[in-house]
Write a protein that holds these residues in place. Structure first.
Motif, short mmCIF file in Angstrom:
data_model
loop_
_atom_site.label_atom_id
_atom_site.label_comp_id
_atom_site.label_asym_id
_atom_site.label_seq_id
_atom_site.Cartn_x
_atom_site.Cartn_y
_atom_site.Cartn_z
N ASN A 63 9.45 22.20 17.16
CA ASN A 63 8.44 23.09 17.73
C ASN A 63 7.71 23.79 16.60
O ASN A 63 8.26 24.67 15.94
N SER A 64 6.46 23.40 16.37
CA SER A 64 5.67 24.00 15.29
C SER A 64 5.15 25.38 15.68
O SER A 64 4.47 26.03 14.89
N ARG A 65 5.45 25.82 16.89
CA ARG A 65 4.99 27.12 17.38
C ARG A 65 6.13 28.14 17.43
O ARG A 65 6.10 29.06 18.25
N LEU A 66 7.11 28.01 16.56
CA LEU A 66 8.25 28.94 16.58
C LEU A 66 7.83 30.38 16.33
O LEU A 66 8.44 31.31 16.86
N ASP A 67 6.78 30.58 15.51
CA ASP A 67 6.30 31.94 15.28
C ASP A 67 5.78 32.57 16.57
O ASP A 67 5.96 33.77 16.81
N VAL A 68 5.13 31.75 17.40
CA VAL A 68 4.65 32.24 18.68
C VAL A 68 5.83 32.58 19.59
O VAL A 68 5.85 33.63 20.24
N VAL A 69 6.82 31.69 19.62
CA VAL A 69 8.01 31.93 20.44
C VAL A 69 8.68 33.24 20.06
O VAL A 69 9.01 34.07 20.92
N GLU A 70 8.86 33.47 18.77
CA GLU A 70 9.53 34.69 18.31
C GLU A 70 8.72 35.94 18.65
O GLU A 70 9.27 36.96 19.07
N ALA A 71 7.39 35.85 18.49
CA ALA A 71 6.55 37.01 18.78
C ALA A 71 6.56 37.34 20.27
O ALA A 71 6.63 38.52 20.67
N LEU A 72 6.54 36.32 21.13
CA LEU A 72 6.54 36.57 22.56
C LEU A 72 7.89 37.10 23.03
O LEU A 72 7.96 38.00 23.88
N GLU A 112 16.16 26.01 30.56
CA GLU A 112 16.36 24.63 30.12
C GLU A 112 15.55 24.27 28.89
O GLU A 112 15.93 23.38 28.13
N ARG A 113 14.42 24.95 28.69
CA ARG A 113 13.56 24.65 27.54
C ARG A 113 13.17 25.96 26.86
O ARG A 113 12.02 26.36 26.85
N PRO A 114 14.14 26.64 26.26
CA PRO A 114 13.92 27.99 25.73
C PRO A 114 12.93 28.08 24.58
O PRO A 114 12.34 29.13 24.36
N LEU A 115 12.73 27.00 23.83
CA LEU A 115 11.80 27.04 22.71
C LEU A 115 10.43 26.47 23.07
O LEU A 115 9.55 26.39 22.22
N ALA A 132 3.46 27.57 27.29
CA ALA A 132 4.29 26.40 27.01
C ALA A 132 3.69 25.58 25.88
O ALA A 132 2.47 25.46 25.77
N VAL A 133 4.57 25.04 25.04
CA VAL A 133 4.13 24.11 23.99
C VAL A 133 4.48 22.71 24.47
O VAL A 133 5.54 22.48 25.06
N TRP A 134 3.57 21.76 24.23
CA TRP A 134 3.69 20.45 24.85
C TRP A 134 4.21 19.34 23.94
O TRP A 134 4.76 18.35 24.42
N ASN A 135 4.02 19.47 22.65
CA ASN A 135 4.41 18.37 21.78
C ASN A 135 4.66 18.87 20.36
O ASN A 135 4.49 20.06 20.06
N ASP A 136 5.07 17.96 19.49
CA ASP A 136 5.39 18.31 18.11
C ASP A 136 4.16 18.75 17.31
O ASP A 136 4.30 19.38 16.27
N GLY A 167 -3.36 21.85 18.59
CA GLY A 167 -2.36 22.19 17.59
C GLY A 167 -2.89 22.88 16.36
O GLY A 167 -2.14 23.54 15.64
N ASP A 168 -4.20 22.75 16.07
CA ASP A 168 -4.74 23.36 14.85
C ASP A 168 -5.21 24.79 15.07
O ASP A 168 -5.70 25.43 14.14
N VAL A 169 -5.10 25.31 16.29
CA VAL A 169 -5.44 26.72 16.52
C VAL A 169 -4.32 27.59 15.96
O VAL A 169 -3.15 27.36 16.22
N ALA A 170 -4.69 28.58 15.19
CA ALA A 170 -3.71 29.42 14.49
C ALA A 170 -2.76 30.12 15.46
O ALA A 170 -3.15 30.49 16.57
N ASP A 171 -1.51 30.31 15.00
CA ASP A 171 -0.49 30.96 15.83
C ASP A 171 -0.92 32.35 16.28
O ASP A 171 -0.64 32.77 17.40
N HIS A 172 -1.60 33.10 15.38
CA HIS A 172 -1.95 34.48 15.74
C HIS A 172 -2.98 34.52 16.87
O HIS A 172 -3.00 35.47 17.66
N ILE A 173 -3.83 33.48 16.96
CA ILE A 173 -4.80 33.43 18.06
C ILE A 173 -4.08 33.13 19.37
O ILE A 173 -4.36 33.73 20.41
N VAL A 174 -3.13 32.19 19.33
CA VAL A 174 -2.35 31.87 20.52
C VAL A 174 -1.57 33.09 21.00
O VAL A 174 -1.57 33.43 22.18
#
Length: 262
Positions: free
Chosen positions: A4-13, A23-26, A38-42, A60-67
């Protein structure tokens, strides 16, 4: 999904009170107010379902801080509807410029991130926040974008918030904080997209005619390439359903741009 390349988003949320799916915590997180991310792919492609029924997709190229900012905005002061409820026509979850069909029912906003880091609807340019009247955003020298929060201070002055910053500030305080670093930059609201009618059609009634998106050269962007009238006032344009061909052409442009940037 292996990574999951969006781990920073997961942690912030999670730090902001979002709950991970059992079942899909990350990959899937939900806010008590009804928003779901939800994140859909690698590659980091992901999406946000807002409480009012809107959907925002992020390549995928949208910055984590924008998401993260979009998720926070959807959760803060969100318009919460019971499960299965249909928003009323005047709900801020629905775009008055995105009407469809004979019933002229408005559909949800379609948000895309702009170059200034603010999510806006492609049909009406409204930013993806739910708090009070629309207000400008500000960019600070550290490249943070501060948008209107859903609350004011005890004196009733509007507060602004930025991703990963717990404290909200008034515009005056922001200006004072950064006065020695170049100051703050106002991010003005862009003009709403123009809409026209088919100038060759005798039917100009909001109840039966449709509006079109102009191409800038006197024609419309739909396959019919009709000759357009002068741009309609925004209030008048909101009474018409949008041409399906123009809607598809506009969304196809955004999709093509995203593929080109990938």
């Amino acid at each position: 999904m292996t990574w999951n390349s969006r781990l920073d988003v997961v942690e912030a949320l999670e730090a902001a009170g979002w709950t991970a799916d059992a079942e899909r915590p990350l990959e899937i997180l939900r806010h008590p107010g009804g928003a779901t991310w939800a994140v859909w792919n690698d590659s980091g492609d992901c999406g946000l379902d807002t409480p009012g029924g809107g959907t925002v997709e992020f390549p995928g190229d949208v910055a984590d801080h924008i998401v993260t900012a979009a998720c926070m905005a959807a959760a803060a002061g969100a318009v919460v509807l019971p499960a299965g409820a249909i928003p009323e026509d005047k709900s801020p979850a629905l775009c008055q410029q995105n009407r469809r069909g004979d019933a002229r029912k408005p559909e949800p906003h379609f948000y895309k991130p702009g170059e200034d880091g603010v999510l806006r609807c492609v049909f009406c340019s409204a930013p993806a926040h739910w708090g009070g009247e629309l207000a400008p955003a500000y960019r600070t020298p550290d490249n943070r974008v501060w948008t209107l929060a859903a609350e004011s201070n005890k004196e009733g002055v509007a507060l602004y918030e930025a991703p990963f910053v717990e404290t909200r500030y008034t515009a005056f305080v922001l200006e004072t904080m950064y006065i020695g670093q170049g100051g703050i930059e106002r991010v003005d609201e862009p003009e709403a997209p123009p809409y026209v009618l088919n100038s060759m059609s005798v039917n100009q009634s909001p109840q039966t005619a449709v509006k079109h998106i102009p191409d800038g050269d006197g024609r419309t962007i739909c396959p019919g390439q009709f000759r357009g009238t002068k741009p309609l006032p925004q209030e008048k344009a909101a009474e018409y359903a949008l041409c399906n061909g123009c809607r598809k052409a506009l969304l196809a442009r955004y999709e093509a741009a995203e593929h080109a940037d990938a």
